[in-house]
Motif scaffolding. Structure first.
Motif, PDB file in Angstrom:
ATOM      1  N   UNK A 179       0.816  -1.210   0.000  1.00 13.93           N
ATOM      2  CA  UNK A 179       0.000   0.000   0.000  1.00 13.93           C
ATOM      3  C   UNK A 179       0.854   1.268   0.000  1.00 13.93           C
ATOM      4  N   UNK A 180       2.066   1.176   0.540  1.00 15.38           N
ATOM      5  CA  UNK A 180       2.945   2.347   0.608  1.00 15.38           C
ATOM      6  C   UNK A 180       3.281   2.897  -0.772  1.00 15.38           C
ATOM      7  N   UNK A 181       3.272   2.020  -1.765  1.00 19.83           N
ATOM      8  CA  UNK A 181       3.604   2.453  -3.115  1.00 19.83           C
ATOM      9  C   UNK A 181       2.455   3.212  -3.789  1.00 19.83           C
ATOM     10  N   UNK A 182       1.245   3.087  -3.207  1.00 23.08           N
ATOM     11  CA  UNK A 182       0.094   3.727  -3.841  1.00 23.08           C
ATOM     12  C   UNK A 182      -0.719   4.611  -2.906  1.00 23.08           C
ATOM     13  N   UNK A 183      -0.247   4.827  -1.676  1.00 24.35           N
ATOM     14  CA  UNK A 183      -0.979   5.684  -0.747  1.00 24.35           C
ATOM     15  C   UNK A 183      -1.085   7.111  -1.291  1.00 24.35           C
ATOM     16  N   UNK A 184      -0.124   7.501  -2.098  1.00 23.53           N
ATOM     17  CA  UNK A 184      -0.114   8.861  -2.663  1.00 23.53           C
ATOM     18  C   UNK A 184      -0.754   8.938  -4.051  1.00 23.53           C
ATOM     19  N   UNK A 185      -1.204   7.803  -4.579  1.00 20.07           N
ATOM     20  CA  UNK A 185      -1.736   7.784  -5.950  1.00 20.07           C
ATOM     21  C   UNK A 185      -2.936   8.716  -6.142  1.00 20.07           C
ATOM     22  N   UNK A 186      -3.938   8.697  -5.242  1.00 19.73           N
ATOM     23  CA  UNK A 186      -5.046   9.647  -5.413  1.00 19.73           C
ATOM     24  C   UNK A 186      -4.581  11.105  -5.379  1.00 19.73           C
ATOM     25  N   UNK A 187      -3.637  11.401  -4.477  1.00 18.03           N
ATOM     26  CA  UNK A 187      -3.103  12.765  -4.403  1.00 18.03           C
ATOM     27  C   UNK A 187      -2.309  13.106  -5.657  1.00 18.03           C
ATOM     28  N   UNK A 188      -1.544  12.130  -6.152  1.00 18.18           N
ATOM     29  CA  UNK A 188      -0.777  12.328  -7.375  1.00 18.18           C
ATOM     30  C   UNK A 188      -1.697  12.659  -8.539  1.00 18.18           C
ATOM     31  N   UNK A 189      -2.817  11.925  -8.637  1.00 18.93           N
ATOM     32  CA  UNK A 189      -3.780  12.197  -9.700  1.00 18.93           C
ATOM     33  C   UNK A 189      -4.426  13.570  -9.517  1.00 18.93           C
ATOM     34  N   UNK A 190      -4.740  13.899  -8.264  1.00 16.92           N
ATOM     35  CA  UNK A 190      -5.349  15.199  -7.981  1.00 16.92           C
ATOM     36  C   UNK A 190      -4.429  16.330  -8.405  1.00 16.92           C
ATOM     37  N   UNK A 191      -3.121  16.089  -8.312  1.00 21.27           N
ATOM     38  CA  UNK A 191      -2.145  17.085  -8.748  1.00 21.27           C
ATOM     39  C   UNK A 191      -1.882  17.008 -10.246  1.00 21.27           C
TER      40      UNK A 191
END
Length: 316
Positions: A179-191
């Protein structure tokens, strides 16, 4: 010879689609190769600035955390205390991830823009179609790139001594799970969705405005890409700060940061500790990095498209 006369003298093959919109018979591999080359060039050439941006965005209440007052201060301090090579730590993660991610990215962009009517009339501006296509391409490519980006940022942090990117990835997996590899994925997409939409839309406007004839023009691609990258990076920096917090949380000794699991949580932590100014930490190196990086990316991509179209023309 004016622009209209110049355009009318183009060969029929080029007048129909030009190098900008490759013919429908062009295989997908052409866009993949051009995109991969553009992605690697974009992320590696300006990598030290990305490294500094990450360090400036780290959130910590520890007095031992190094505070960088400017880009030049960061360059000087890191180079003298850790060595200049440390500015390139983690770059291999970018090379491995950016190639395939950007190959998919530009291929998806071209297909989406075509479906949205962005190539129906090359002589007209299509900023909305280009922006929407950029957003669609981002969703697809970021799914592949996000784990590589996590590894990259972990290795950029001072004191995070991993032997190599494989060692870093394995330790993250062992200590924090997949999960650590994708915990930021929604934020990354939002950016990245607004970033790429703004970048692609702006690039389309500047490219068509500065070069209405549609001729291959490296200077136009450099200027248009640079301006588009600067605008998009400055606007989306607050979200990038939240992304950095989420992607580096595993190295923090503070429970609040280690447990952060969303962009909203990251925003709260940043605001409480650093105020509004905290959302713009790293904006200078991020803009400095993205301006030439985006220019390099677009120039490389357009060059490959031009070369491909020249090859097609020679065959015909």
């Amino acid at each position: 010879m004016n622009m209209v006369e110049q355009k009318n003298t183009l060969p029929q093959h080029e007048a129909e689609h030009g190098y900008e919109e490759l013919p429908e018979t062009s295989p997908l591999t052409m866009h993949l190769i051009a995109g991969a080359a553009a992605g690697i060039m974009e992320h590696t050439v300006m990598y030290p600035f990305d490294n500094i941006k990450t360090r400036m965005q780290i959130v910590s209440s520890s007095s031992s955390q190094t505070m960088y007052t400017s880009v030049t201060h960061a360059f000087r301090l890191i180079s003298t205390t850790e060595g200049a090579r440390s500015l390139w730590r983690g770059v291999m993660s970018v090379v491995l991830g950016a190639g395939p991610a950007h190959a998919i990215y530009f291929a998806a962009y071209e297909q989406a823009k075509k479906m949205l009517g962005g190539t129906s009339d090359p002589s007209h501006l299509h900023p909305l179609a280009a922006g929407a296509a950029g957003g669609i391409a981002t969703i697809i490519s970021d799914a592949l790139l996000n784990p590589f980006d996590v590894v990259k940022q972990r290795m950029q942090i001072s004191g995070a001594y991993y032997k190599n990117i494989v060692n870093c990835a394995v330790k993250i997996l062992q200590r924090e799970g997949p999960r650590a590899f994708y915990v930021s994925y929604p934020t990354t997409l939002t950016m990245n969705i607004p970033f790429q939409s703004i970048q692609f839309g702006s690039y389309e406007v500047f490219r068509k405005t500065l070069n209405p004839s549609g001729q291959y023009s490296p200077l136009t691609h450099v200027v248009s890409g640079g301006i588009a990258g600067a605008i998009a990076s400055a606007i989306t920096t607050p979200i990038d700060c939240a992304k950095t917090l989420l992607q580096t949380r595993g190295l923090s000794t503070e429970k609040e940061i280690r447990s952060a699991n969303s962009m909203v949580t990251a925003f709260r932590i940043i605001y409480r500790r650093q105020g509004i100014a905290g959302f713009f930490r790293g904006v200078a190196p991020r803009t400095i990095a993205n301006m030439p990086a985006t220019a390099i990316s677009w120039t490389t991509y357009e060059y490959f498209k031009w070369q491909i179209s020249q090859g097609n023309e020679a065959v015909n």
